[in-house]
Scaffold this motif. Structure first.
Motif, short mmCIF file in Angstrom:
data_model
loop_
_atom_site.label_atom_id
_atom_site.label_comp_id
_atom_site.label_asym_id
_atom_site.label_seq_id
_atom_site.Cartn_x
_atom_site.Cartn_y
_atom_site.Cartn_z
N LEU A 111 -22.79 0.12 0.03
CA LEU A 111 -22.03 -0.56 1.06
C LEU A 111 -21.87 -2.03 0.70
O LEU A 111 -22.74 -2.62 0.09
CB LEU A 111 -22.74 -0.48 2.42
N ALA A 112 -20.76 -2.58 1.10
CA ALA A 112 -20.54 -4.03 0.95
C ALA A 112 -20.68 -4.63 2.33
O ALA A 112 -19.85 -4.39 3.19
CB ALA A 112 -19.16 -4.30 0.36
N GLY A 113 -21.72 -5.38 2.57
CA GLY A 113 -21.91 -6.03 3.86
C GLY A 113 -21.25 -7.38 3.82
O GLY A 113 -21.51 -8.18 2.94
N PHE A 133 -19.94 -7.23 8.74
CA PHE A 133 -19.17 -6.00 8.51
C PHE A 133 -19.90 -5.18 7.45
O PHE A 133 -20.35 -5.73 6.45
CB PHE A 133 -17.78 -6.30 7.95
N ALA A 134 -19.98 -3.90 7.62
CA ALA A 134 -20.47 -3.01 6.57
C ALA A 134 -19.25 -2.31 5.99
O ALA A 134 -18.60 -1.52 6.68
CB ALA A 134 -21.46 -2.01 7.13
N LEU A 135 -18.93 -2.62 4.75
CA LEU A 135 -17.75 -2.07 4.10
C LEU A 135 -18.17 -1.16 2.97
O LEU A 135 -19.10 -1.45 2.25
CB LEU A 135 -16.89 -3.21 3.52
N ALA A 136 -17.49 -0.06 2.82
CA ALA A 136 -17.74 0.87 1.72
C ALA A 136 -16.66 0.69 0.67
O ALA A 136 -15.50 0.92 0.94
CB ALA A 136 -17.74 2.30 2.25
N PRO A 137 -17.02 0.24 -0.54
CA PRO A 137 -16.02 0.14 -1.59
C PRO A 137 -15.36 1.50 -1.81
O PRO A 137 -16.03 2.53 -1.79
CB PRO A 137 -16.83 -0.29 -2.82
N ALA A 138 -14.06 1.49 -2.01
CA ALA A 138 -13.32 2.74 -2.21
C ALA A 138 -12.68 2.75 -3.59
O ALA A 138 -11.88 1.87 -3.91
CB ALA A 138 -12.25 2.90 -1.13
N GLY A 139 -13.06 3.70 -4.41
CA GLY A 139 -12.45 3.85 -5.72
C GLY A 139 -12.90 2.84 -6.75
O GLY A 139 -12.30 2.72 -7.82
N ARG A 140 -13.94 2.05 -6.43
CA ARG A 140 -14.47 1.05 -7.35
C ARG A 140 -15.99 1.05 -7.27
O ARG A 140 -16.56 1.41 -6.26
CB ARG A 140 -13.99 -0.36 -6.98
N THR A 141 -16.62 0.55 -8.33
CA THR A 141 -18.06 0.32 -8.28
C THR A 141 -18.30 -1.00 -7.57
O THR A 141 -17.36 -1.80 -7.36
CB THR A 141 -18.66 0.24 -9.69
N ARG A 142 -19.56 -1.29 -7.24
CA ARG A 142 -19.90 -2.58 -6.64
C ARG A 142 -19.49 -3.70 -7.59
O ARG A 142 -18.89 -4.70 -7.18
CB ARG A 142 -21.39 -2.66 -6.34
N SER A 143 -19.81 -3.57 -8.87
CA SER A 143 -19.47 -4.61 -9.84
C SER A 143 -17.97 -4.86 -9.91
O SER A 143 -17.51 -6.00 -9.97
CB SER A 143 -19.99 -4.24 -11.23
N GLU A 144 -17.19 -3.79 -9.89
CA GLU A 144 -15.73 -3.94 -9.91
C GLU A 144 -15.24 -4.63 -8.64
O GLU A 144 -14.32 -5.46 -8.68
CB GLU A 144 -15.06 -2.58 -10.06
N GLU A 145 -15.85 -4.31 -7.50
CA GLU A 145 -15.45 -4.93 -6.23
C GLU A 145 -15.81 -6.41 -6.22
O GLU A 145 -15.04 -7.25 -5.75
CB GLU A 145 -16.12 -4.20 -5.06
N VAL A 146 -16.97 -6.75 -6.76
CA VAL A 146 -17.36 -8.17 -6.87
C VAL A 146 -16.37 -8.90 -7.77
O VAL A 146 -15.88 -9.98 -7.43
CB VAL A 146 -18.80 -8.31 -7.39
N GLU A 147 -16.04 -8.32 -8.92
CA GLU A 147 -15.07 -8.93 -9.82
C GLU A 147 -13.72 -9.12 -9.13
O GLU A 147 -13.06 -10.15 -9.31
CB GLU A 147 -14.89 -8.08 -11.08
#
Length: 128
Positions: A122-124, A70-84
């Protein structure tokens, strides 16, 4: 008339409800009201027009990696915030995989079935 894609289906040897719950929390989407722990099939409902994610219990042992991404686009967060956020939901940073400033690879709490490579834009997410 052409067929409609209703579900993307994942065979899983573990508890499908637990895996679906993780994805439900991560994606912010609801598990079907008719599904509950112990069910052999669990559906995450997505917005109208999008296929649902269906997790099915199987007794067949896994022989190779699934090849789904899946290719996901983080919404309203940075990559680091999404990983956390993913780690707070129970994912783990995958050991032995080279992480860069632009990419971190995650696993679900059972250390299987979900690999998420979070990139800057993108978050894959790969189901393996």
């Amino acid at each position: 008339m052409n067929p409609t894609l209703r579900h993307i289906t994942f065979d899983y040897t573990g508890e499908p409800y637990e895996l679906a719950r993780w994805w439900s929390d991560f994606l912010g989407r609801q598990i079907s009201d008719t599904d509950e722990p112990g069910d052999n099939e669990v559906l995450i409902e997505l917005p109208a027009g999008a296929p649902g994610l269906l997790f099915i219990r199987t007794g067949d042992p896994k022989k190779t990696n699934n090849r789904l991404h899946f290719a996901l686009a983080p919404a309203g967060r940075t990559r680091s915030e999404e990983v956390e956020r993913a780690v707070a939901l129970g994912a783990r940073v995958e050991a032995g995989v080279h992480a860069t400033a632009a990419r971190t690879v995650l696993q679900n709490q059972q250390r299987e079935e979900m690999r998420a490579a979070m990139s800057t834009v993108l978050a894959g997410v790969t189901i393996t």
